[in-house]
Structures are given as structure tokens and as C-alpha cells.
Design a protein around this motif. Structure first.
Motif, mmCIF file in Angstrom:
data_model
loop_
_atom_site.group_PDB
_atom_site.id
_atom_site.type_symbol
_atom_site.label_atom_id
_atom_site.label_comp_id
_atom_site.label_asym_id
_atom_site.label_seq_id
_atom_site.Cartn_x
_atom_site.Cartn_y
_atom_site.Cartn_z
ATOM 1 N N ARG A 148 20.598 14.628 8.743
ATOM 2 C CA ARG A 148 21.476 14.418 9.896
ATOM 3 C C ARG A 148 21.616 15.712 10.705
ATOM 4 N NH1 ARG A 148 25.200 9.957 9.570
ATOM 5 N NH2 ARG A 148 24.660 8.603 7.835
ATOM 6 N N ILE A 149 21.711 16.841 9.993
ATOM 7 C CA ILE A 149 21.822 18.137 10.666
ATOM 8 C C ILE A 149 20.542 18.441 11.449
ATOM 9 C CG2 ILE A 149 21.972 20.638 10.240
ATOM 10 C CD1 ILE A 149 23.809 19.820 7.797
ATOM 11 N N CYS A 150 19.387 18.120 10.863
ATOM 12 C CA CYS A 150 18.111 18.320 11.563
ATOM 13 C C CYS A 150 18.042 17.460 12.819
ATOM 14 C CB CYS A 150 16.945 18.004 10.642
ATOM 15 S SG CYS A 150 16.693 19.230 9.336
ATOM 16 N N ILE A 151 18.575 16.247 12.749
ATOM 17 C CA ILE A 151 18.609 15.379 13.934
ATOM 18 C C ILE A 151 19.533 15.974 14.991
ATOM 19 C CG2 ILE A 151 19.329 13.109 14.782
ATOM 20 C CD1 ILE A 151 18.377 11.963 12.078
ATOM 21 N N ALA A 152 20.695 16.492 14.558
ATOM 22 C CA ALA A 152 21.618 17.138 15.497
ATOM 23 C C ALA A 152 20.953 18.325 16.177
ATOM 24 C CB ALA A 152 22.879 17.589 14.763
ATOM 25 N N ARG A 153 20.208 19.132 15.400
ATOM 26 C CA ARG A 153 19.516 20.284 15.978
ATOM 27 C C ARG A 153 18.471 19.840 16.996
ATOM 28 N NH1 ARG A 153 15.958 24.074 12.118
ATOM 29 N NH2 ARG A 153 14.874 22.081 11.926
ATOM 30 N N ALA A 154 17.745 18.756 16.682
ATOM 31 C CA ALA A 154 16.717 18.259 17.595
ATOM 32 C C ALA A 154 17.333 17.725 18.895
ATOM 33 C CB ALA A 154 15.896 17.163 16.916
ATOM 34 N N LEU A 155 18.538 17.159 18.796
ATOM 35 C CA LEU A 155 19.195 16.576 19.968
ATOM 36 C C LEU A 155 19.927 17.610 20.815
ATOM 37 C CD1 LEU A 155 20.720 13.346 18.376
ATOM 38 C CD2 LEU A 155 18.705 13.496 19.843
ATOM 39 N N ALA A 156 20.109 18.810 20.279
ATOM 40 C CA ALA A 156 20.917 19.830 20.961
ATOM 41 C C ALA A 156 20.393 20.144 22.354
ATOM 42 C CB ALA A 156 20.976 21.101 20.116
ATOM 43 N N LEU A 157 19.071 20.156 22.523
ATOM 44 C CA LEU A 157 18.468 20.503 23.812
ATOM 45 C C LEU A 157 18.324 19.295 24.734
ATOM 46 C CD1 LEU A 157 15.801 22.997 22.476
ATOM 47 C CD2 LEU A 157 17.749 23.548 23.931
ATOM 48 N N GLU A 158 18.915 18.162 24.332
ATOM 49 C CA GLU A 158 18.872 16.928 25.104
ATOM 50 C C GLU A 158 17.445 16.597 25.533
ATOM 51 O OE1 GLU A 158 21.650 17.461 28.287
ATOM 52 O OE2 GLU A 158 23.394 17.312 26.969
ATOM 53 N N PRO A 159 16.541 16.440 24.557
ATOM 54 C CA PRO A 159 15.134 16.200 24.881
ATOM 55 C C PRO A 159 14.905 14.800 25.436
ATOM 56 C CG PRO A 159 15.465 15.944 22.527
ATOM 57 C CD PRO A 159 16.781 16.433 23.095
ATOM 58 N N ASP A 160 13.782 14.637 26.116
ATOM 59 C CA ASP A 160 13.386 13.313 26.583
ATOM 60 C C ASP A 160 12.752 12.511 25.452
ATOM 61 O OD1 ASP A 160 14.002 13.641 29.424
ATOM 62 O OD2 ASP A 160 12.388 15.117 29.412
ATOM 63 N N ILE A 161 12.125 13.240 24.504
ATOM 64 C CA ILE A 161 11.373 12.575 23.434
ATOM 65 C C ILE A 161 11.741 13.192 22.090
ATOM 66 C CG2 ILE A 161 9.051 12.062 22.546
ATOM 67 C CD1 ILE A 161 8.301 12.940 25.628
ATOM 68 N N LEU A 162 11.967 12.338 21.108
ATOM 69 C CA LEU A 162 12.192 12.773 19.734
ATOM 70 C C LEU A 162 11.025 12.275 18.890
ATOM 71 C CD1 LEU A 162 14.149 14.031 17.591
ATOM 72 C CD2 LEU A 162 15.038 11.715 17.248
ATOM 73 N N VAL A 163 10.368 13.191 18.179
ATOM 74 C CA VAL A 163 9.292 12.829 17.254
ATOM 75 C C VAL A 163 9.846 12.931 15.841
ATOM 76 C CG1 VAL A 163 6.990 13.382 16.401
ATOM 77 C CG2 VAL A 163 7.509 13.632 18.834
#
Length: 544
Positions: free
Chosen positions: A432-447
Motif C-alpha cells: 500500500r505504501i508503494c502504491i502511495a509513493r507511485a501516486l504521489a506524482l499524480e501520474p497518468d499511468i500506473l504500471v
């Protein structure tokens, strides 16, 4: 004549050494396994499954855990009172263990044949020639190809499935009466998993071995279990036959575990018509293996890959190990450079960018890896890991911390937890923390590259629900890499099937999984463990 009892655990308790409150991680556990029987132990992370297996093998960390009561009899010998020397003699001869990750179980600088032969050298008086002959026979019995080449190979030169077969060969070379398998198929694709399960079953029948199989995968349980032991918080919650536990579970906890297994039947979804966020066109990736005198060979890992992901869409890539799934994912986020082709994010081809020109695009696409523990810096508090990308892109620290606190709430964790370190969280919490880190930059795409494959079923269900919730809330596009067809069925709008670096089939999740056009896709579906069970409704599946 009934089969003799091989393993008998009676009233076992295991405590944390030095715990102020005399903390018990296994509490009054009692289990029996007869010759030729397979007993599966299931439960969430922290339930005591692996501690039980380590107790049987006499491998509890001496400065961390200690069996404080009870007995563990392997045939007629109590493991808990055996000397260190006697335990070494019993391992491999009476009892053996297959671990989850073969790469860590094998010595990376020794040839695998020598590692198997070491078991014979320690426990028998066979000469060099006899030892080699016996090892080669064992390699053949675990259905490895080119056994002479396998004998002389190092672990890194073998596939994951081949390494797991080597570990099984090492465990069974002396025909132990008890085999303990601790999550041996978790990281394997469905076809390799099916082969490994069939192999264990065949060898068990041949030698009448008792098998203690530890897993969180109820699909595997449905395939192999004679009886099931359900554990929670170090205690046995329920014991029963496979049919009793899967179809008629008595306890609420067992019902929750079984019903958390995703169905292989995909949900009906409306076709996506939103804008294309990611377009991969003509992508190729070829590795060059260097040989002697400068000569080498080219290995194509991905060939002519074409796919699109729309805003709010989840596109899954499925296939066996070595099919090229992760290569496509890593090329897409530019962790590795593609050999040729285009990777367009809203029309901008990032495949043409390098170095400083690529850096400004990094915030547009983010990745979540399979192992959250290795993804997080163990020396940094998780809050610092989440805000690292924000700081690198110029966000003020106070603002970044406020954004991180909100993201912790989004992924179901308290903001106060940002002050803790990765090892202070469970596997599901770390993901969940890794997902939060990935979302922090408000990306257009999540892999998401095998982002839930190592999680137990209840935590997996929570993380999948979280990804779905974030998709609905933010409209993020998701490229979801997985070998688990059940997971793909439940979360993906579109599925792309890869084999040997190429896309062999693609379409809606429903069309691919319900009406596959290719034999390879049908083989993947047929290999899915437990496909004959509808776990969520506690009954056999009704296939279309």
C-alpha cells in the motif's frame, strides 16, 4: 492396513525470546500427517504457518524464537529434544524442506549438481561416480531436460521453474519420509505451477511421502490437499477435508479466506471510449549475450508489441515466465531502453528521450514492483520514501508531507505511520505504501508488475480493491502485469496474452478468458489451479 503416522505435532507453542509479555507466535498446535497424505496449512501472513515448518526442521532462529511446550515427532523421534548433530542427520534423510524462493535457497557460486551431490556426500558413503549417477537419475525424475547440462549449470542460468525442480531434487534425493513445502509455487506462472504440483504428487505416490504444504493459494489447495489446517494468529481455527473446508467451512475466518479467492470468470465491463493515455507501437527489445572472442547471440525478449491503454482503463498482460511481460513493463517506464519502437504518453514518444530529456517525463508514469520490501529503502522512514519524488520535482517539503499524509489515508493507512520504517509493516501494508509513493506524482499511468502475487488472498483482495477504487476516483490508466489469471479476470478491462516475446491474443477480459481463440490461451486457462471451484460461492465451478 492404514498408513503409519509420519508427523505428529502435539500441543506445540513457540514464543518470542525476551518478549516482555511472553509473546506466543504458535499456540497449542496439534497436527498429524500419515504416509502418502498431503496436509495444506493455510492462513494469512503472521498466522504461524512458516514458524511451524521451521520448528519441525529445527531451524528456529536461536536468538529469536523458541519452542516452549509440546512435542514434534517425526516417525518415533521427538525433534524438540534432538541434539544439533542429530537434527543435521535427520534433515534430508527423514525430513526435508522446499522453500518459496529457490534463488535464495541455492548457492549462487556453486553448480547445482554439486549442491545436490553435497547431500549425498554428507549423509552417505557413496563414491564420486555413484553420487553423480544418483544425482543425474534424480534430475531426470524431476523432469528436467538435458540433465548433464543441468548438472553443470549455475542457478542464474536456469529458469525459476527449473530452479524449483533442483530444490525439490535436493530435498528428495534421500527419499525422506516427510516433505515440507513452504509456498513453493507462489512466484511461478500457472503452467509451471501445474507441472511442479504434478511432480510433487507423482514423487509422493512413488515414495509414499507425507507432505506438509504451506500456502496462501486456495487454487493450489483445491488441487492437492487431502486435509486442510486453517491457522490464525498462531492457533488452529479449523481442520477438515478439502471438500469440507472449501464447500462447508464452519468458521467465519475460514469463510472469509475462501471467499477472498478471485473468480476465474471475468466481470462484465463496458467498453472504454476515453482518450488513449499510453500507446506502445512496434516495440522491440533484444538482449545481446556476449561470448568468447567478442562473439555473442541475440535474444529477442519483446517483438513487435502494440497495445493501448485508455484513461481509466486497466489493461492486463498475462503469460508464462519468459514471455516478455516484465520486459514490456520496464521498457514502458523506461527502466530499460527499447531496441526500437514508440512509447507514447498522450502523444509524446518517450522512447526517443534519454538522460536529462527523459527526467521531466518520469512523473507521468510510475511503477509498483512485486516485492514491496525490496522496493523501499530500509533505512528511510516510509514518509521520506513517499515524498522523495515530490522533492525531486520541486515540491516544498511541507506541501509534500501534507500530500503524503493524504495519500496514506487514500491507501487505508494512518498518516502517523509515516514515521515508521518498512520492516515495521506487514507485506500488504508495505505494498500500500508503494502504491502511495507511485501516486504521489499524480501520474497518468500506473504500471503494476506482479504487484499482488506475493500477498495472501485476503490482503490481495484488499489491494485489488484499492487499485480499483483509485482507478475510479482518479481516472488513472493502469498496465497490470500478472501470471494469475484469476486476478486478471477480476480487475482487467482488457487482456493481452504474451508468448515468447510476442502478443498472441488480446481483447476484452471476457472474450479472452471465456472464448479464447488461441490454443496457448486455452492452455493457460486450463492450467489455472482450482479452476474447478467457485470459491466465492463455496461450490464446484460451472464453466461456460
Amino acid at each position: 492396513m492404514t498408513n503409519p503416522t509420519i508427523l505428529k505435532i502435539d500441543d506445540l507453542s513457540v514464543n518470542v525470546i525476551g518478549s516482555a509479555r511472553d509473546q506466543r507466535v504458535v499456540k497449542n498446535l496439534s497436527v498429524e500427517i500419515k504416509a502418502g497424505e498431503t496436509v495444506c496449512v493455510v492462513g494469512e501472513s503472521g498466522s504461524g504457518k512458516s514458524v511451524t515448518s521451521l520448528s519441525i526442521m529445527g531451524l528456529l532462529p536461536k536468538d529469536g524464537l523458541k519452542a516452549t511446550s509440546g512435542s514434534i515427532f517425526v516417525e518415533n523421534e521427538d525433534i524438540l529434544v534432538a541434539s544439533t548433530r542429530r537434527l543435521r542427520e535427520l534433515r534430508a534423510t527423514r525430513m526435508a524442506m522446499v522453500f518459496q524462493e529457490p534463488m535464495t535457497a541455492l548457492n549462487p557460486v556453486e553448480k547445482v549438481g554439486d549442491q545436490i551431490e553435497e547431500v549425498l556426500r554428507v549423509h552417505t558413503r557413496l563414491g564420486k561416480r555413484e553420487r553423480r549417477k544418483k544425482v543425474l537419475a534424480m534430475l531426470e525424475s524431476v523432469q528436467l531436460p538435458e540433465i548433464d547440462r543441468m548438472y553443470g549449470s549455475y542457478p542464474h542460468q536456469l529458469s525459476g521453474g527449473q530452479r524449483q525442480r533442483i530444490v525439490i531434487a535436493m530435498a528428495l534425493i534421500l527419499e525422506p519420509r516427510l516433505l515440507i513445502a513452504d509456498e513453493p509455487t507462489t512466484a511461478l506462472d500457472v503452467t509451471t505451477q501445474k507441472q511442479i504440483l504434478a511432480l510433487i504428487r507423482d514423487l509422493q505416490k512413488k515414495h509414499n511421502t507425507a507432505v506438509l504444504f504451506i500456502t496462501h493459494d486456495f487454487g493450489v489447495v483445491a488441487e492437492i490437499a487431502d486435509r486442510i489446517v486453517v491457522m490464525k494468529d498462531g492457533e488452529v481455527v479449523e481442520v477438515g477435508t478439502c471438500a469440507d473446508i472449501l464447500a462447508r467451512p464452519r468458521e467465519d475466518y475460514t469463510r472469509m479466506l475462501v471467499s477472498s479467492v478471485p473468480s476465474l470468470i471475468p466481470r462484465k465491463r463496458t467498453a472504454m471510449t476515453s482518450e488513449i493515455v499510453l500507446e506502445v507501437a512496434g516495440l522491440n527489445k533484444t538482449y545481446t549475450e556476449k561470448g568468447f572472442f567478442g562473439r555473442g547471440r541475440s535474444v529477442p525478449a519483446a517483438q513487435d508489441i502494440n497495445l493501448t491503454v485508455r484513461r481509466g482503463e486497466i489493461v492486463g498482460i498475462v503469460g508464462e515466465s519468459g514471455s516478455g511481460k516484465s520486459t514490456v513493463a520496464r521498457c514502458t517506464v523506461r527502466l530499460i531502453d527499447p531496441t526500437s519502437g514508440a512509447i507514447r504518453i498522450q502523444g509524446t514518444d518517450i522512447a526517443q528521450f534519454t538522460g536529462s530529456t527523459l527526467r521531466p517525463m518520469r512523473d507521468r508514469i510510475q511503477i509498483v514492483f512485486q516485492d514491496p520490501y525490496r522496493s523501499l529503502n530500509p533505512r528511510l522512514r516510509v514518509g521520506e520514501s513517499i515524498i522523495e519524488g515530490l522533492l525531486n520535482f520541486g515540491t516544498r517539503r511541507e506541501q509534500a508531507l501534507a500530500m503524503a499524509a493524504e495519500l496514506m489515508r487514500v491507501v487505508g493507512l494512518e498518516p502517523d505511520a509515516m514515521r515508521r520504517y518498512p520492516h515495521q509493516f506487514s507485506g500488504g501494508q508495505r505494498q500500500r505504501i508503494c502504491i502511495a509513493r507511485a501516486l504521489a506524482l499524480e501520474p497518468d499511468i500506473l504500471v503494476a508488475d506482479e504487484a499482488v502475487s506475493a500477498l495472501d488472498v485476503s490482503v490481495q483482495a484488499q489491494v485489488l480493491a484499492l487499485i480499483e477504487e483509485i482507478r475510479v476516483r482518479t481516472g488513472i490508466a493502469v498496465l497490470f502485469i500478472t501470471h494469475d489469471l484469476r486476478v486478471a479476470a477480476q480487475i482487467c478491462d482488457t487482456i493481452v496474452v504474451m508468448q515468447n516475446g510476442r502478443i498472441v491474443e488480446d481483447g476484452t477480459a471476457e472474450s479472452v478468458l471465456v472464448s479464447p481463440k488461441q490454443d496457448y490461451t486455452r492452455a493457460l486457462i486450463d492450467a489455472a489451479p482450482g479452476r474447478d471451484w467457485d470459491f466465492q460461492n463455496f461450490r464446484p465451478a460451472r464453466h461456460p
